[in-house]
Scaffold this motif. Structure first.
Motif, PDB file in Angstrom:
ATOM      1  N   UNK A 162       0.816  -1.205   0.000  1.00  0.00           N
ATOM      2  CA  UNK A 162       0.000   0.000   0.000  1.00  0.00           C
ATOM      3  C   UNK A 162       0.851   1.257   0.000  1.00  0.00           C
ATOM      4  N   UNK A 163       0.162   2.365   0.020  1.00  0.00           N
ATOM      5  CA  UNK A 163       0.838   3.656   0.050  1.00  0.00           C
ATOM      6  C   UNK A 163       1.338   3.945   1.456  1.00  0.00           C
ATOM      7  N   UNK A 164       2.417   4.718   1.512  1.00  0.00           N
ATOM      8  CA  UNK A 164       3.003   5.063   2.809  1.00  0.00           C
ATOM      9  C   UNK A 164       2.109   6.023   3.589  1.00  0.00           C
ATOM     10  N   UNK A 165       1.483   6.957   2.874  1.00  0.00           N
ATOM     11  CA  UNK A 165       0.579   7.903   3.529  1.00  0.00           C
ATOM     12  C   UNK A 165      -0.447   8.425   2.511  1.00  0.00           C
ATOM     13  N   UNK A 166      -1.375   9.205   2.993  1.00  0.00           N
ATOM     14  CA  UNK A 166      -2.435   9.706   2.118  1.00  0.00           C
ATOM     15  C   UNK A 166      -1.933  10.694   1.082  1.00  0.00           C
ATOM     16  N   UNK A 167      -0.898  11.462   1.416  1.00  0.00           N
ATOM     17  CA  UNK A 167      -0.345  12.425   0.460  1.00  0.00           C
ATOM     18  C   UNK A 167       0.220  11.704  -0.758  1.00  0.00           C
TER      19      UNK A 167
END
Length: 88
Positions: A2-7
């Motif tokens: 998954x992505x590291x964070x929402x940004x």
């Protein structure tokens, strides 16, 4: 993965959307523009024995669409690697 964070997720989808819209714009120009709007001008040029406007309307836009699929696959894989969400 998954992505590291929402940004990073927002940046990824922003770039992906920009890529898709750019490719759709190219497809629109080729299929609608070359096949319909600019057909009269393009018909003055012959390609493989056919008028170029006719060729774009019948076959050229399909070839461009298939090429855009391969371009999208290549660019999307590069984008996945950039944001570290690619498959192993």
């Amino acid at each position: 993965m998954g992505f590291e964070n929402n940004e990073k997720a927002l940046s990824y989808w922003r770039e992906n959307l920009r890529l898709v819209l750019g490719l759709l714009a190219v497809w629109f120009v080729v299929s609608y523009g070359c096949g319909i709007l600019f057909a009269d001008m393009l018909n003055n040029i012959h390609f493989m024995g056919f008028k170029l406007g006719f060729w774009f309307a019948q076959q050229g836009s399909i070839y461009v669409f298939v090429a855009l699929i391969f371009i999208y696959a290549y660019k999307a894989n590069a984008l996945d690697k950039k944001y570290n969400v690619h498959e192993d």
